[in-house]
Design a protein around this motif. Structure first.
Motif, PDB file in Angstrom:
ATOM      1  N   ARG A  31      22.326  14.064 -89.201  1.00 52.21           N
ATOM      2  CA  ARG A  31      22.361  14.801 -90.459  1.00 52.21           C
ATOM      3  C   ARG A  31      23.117  16.123 -90.321  1.00 52.21           C
ATOM      4  O   ARG A  31      23.933  16.465 -91.159  1.00 52.21           O
ATOM      5  N   VAL A  92      19.818  17.396 -86.036  1.00 51.83           N
ATOM      6  CA  VAL A  92      18.855  16.768 -86.941  1.00 51.83           C
ATOM      7  C   VAL A  92      19.184  15.294 -87.057  1.00 51.83           C
ATOM      8  O   VAL A  92      20.320  14.925 -87.372  1.00 51.83           O
ATOM      9  N   ILE A  95      14.304   9.927 -88.252  1.00 53.28           N
ATOM     10  CA  ILE A  95      13.488   9.049 -87.418  1.00 53.28           C
ATOM     11  C   ILE A  95      13.272   7.734 -88.164  1.00 53.28           C
ATOM     12  O   ILE A  95      13.555   6.654 -87.673  1.00 53.28           O
ATOM     13  N   ALA A  99      11.277  10.803 -92.570  1.00 49.85           N
ATOM     14  CA  ALA A  99      10.872  11.575 -91.389  1.00 49.85           C
ATOM     15  C   ALA A  99      12.096  11.972 -90.584  1.00 49.85           C
ATOM     16  O   ALA A  99      12.923  11.125 -90.241  1.00 49.85           O
ATOM     17  N   ARG A 100      12.189  13.257 -90.298  1.00 52.41           N
ATOM     18  CA  ARG A 100      13.324  13.768 -89.539  1.00 52.41           C
ATOM     19  C   ARG A 100      12.837  14.636 -88.401  1.00 52.41           C
ATOM     20  O   ARG A 100      11.734  15.153 -88.434  1.00 52.41           O
ATOM     21  N   GLN A 101      13.698  14.796 -87.385  1.00 48.58           N
ATOM     22  CA  GLN A 101      13.323  15.684 -86.307  1.00 48.58           C
ATOM     23  C   GLN A 101      14.531  16.446 -85.806  1.00 48.58           C
ATOM     24  O   GLN A 101      15.677  16.031 -85.979  1.00 48.58           O
ATOM     25  N   LEU A 102      14.246  17.582 -85.209  1.00 47.80           N
ATOM     26  CA  LEU A 102      15.260  18.448 -84.637  1.00 47.80           C
ATOM     27  C   LEU A 102      15.167  18.301 -83.128  1.00 47.80           C
ATOM     28  O   LEU A 102      14.122  18.579 -82.547  1.00 47.80           O
TER      29      LEU A 102
END
Lengths: 114, 115
Positions: A31, A92, A95, A99-102
């Protein structure tokens, strides 16, 4: 598993030098990519790069995103002792669903000598 | 405007105990994320909460849990503490979820030491 690799791990330069910090990534559903500066505690935000904004500049700092090579560089010109810090690259990824993660790299420790 | 505030700043616990860390986001920010940073490494993602719902979970055991309150503040709970839980725990807030056009802003963290 998402992965971010920064190089070099550490760098020592003299005031006035120009430095280039590298970040490469393997991320599912990319992202954006962010650069942070961490001096003692809280990482402070420098840049965010996305598909629609692949180059950013602020004063002596600039950053470029290469989506083809899955990498980014952070350039600092005319370095000053106040630039001494750990520089963190983070990406970024999605998932699943919303749902996202850094995911952060280990950072580059920059030391600028007077 | 106040930045992200975390409490306490330092904490010493022994193995097997439980700990609660607190975070107040920047006013107007609805998303809070938690990270663990051990010495020499970058922060590792633990949780993200947005509008009081979990929106992401990193690769951490079930001993780690969190929640977000109606005022958007958040707590991170860790049960059955292990020596390896010693780290700087960072909270970050943002207007929207991770990956929106607004970046996350970090607090100064809670330094947790396990004896």
């Amino acid at each position: 598993e998402d992965k971010v690799v920064q190089s070099p791990l550490s760098l020592v330069v003299h005031e006035g030098d120009t430095v280039t910090l590298n970040c490469s990534y393997e991320v599912t559903n990319f992202r954006s990519l962010l650069w942070y500066k961490q001096e003692k505690k809280a990482p402070t935000f420098l840049f965010m790069l996305t598909s629609s904004g692949i180059e950013k500049k602020s004063g002596r700092l600039s950053s470029i995103l290469d989506k083809k090579e899955l990498s980014s560089i952070l350039n600092i010109t005319a370095t000053q002792t106040g630039d001494s810090a750990i520089y963190l690259c983070a990406v970024v990824g999605i998932i699943s669903g919303s749902a996202r993660q850094l995911t952060f790299g280990s950072g580059t420790q920059l030391t600028v000598l007077p | 405007d106040a930045g992200v505030t975390q409490s306490p700043t330092h904490l010493i616990k022994t193995r097997g105990q439980q700990v609660t860390l607190r975070c107040s986001p920047i006013s107007g920010h609805k998303s809070v994320s938690w990270y663990q940073q051990v010495l020499g490494q970058g922060p590792q993602f633990i949780f993200q909460y947005y509008e009081k719902e979990e929106r992401g979970r990193g690769n951490f055991p079930d001993r780690f849990s969190a929640r977000q309150f109606p005022n958007y503040s958040s707590e991170l709970n860790v049960n059955a503490l292990l020596l390896g839980d010693s780290a700087l725990y960072l909270c970050a807030s943002s207007i929207g979820v991770i990956g929106s056009n607004q970046p996350q802003h970090f607090g100064d963290g809670t330094r947790l030491s396990i004896l």
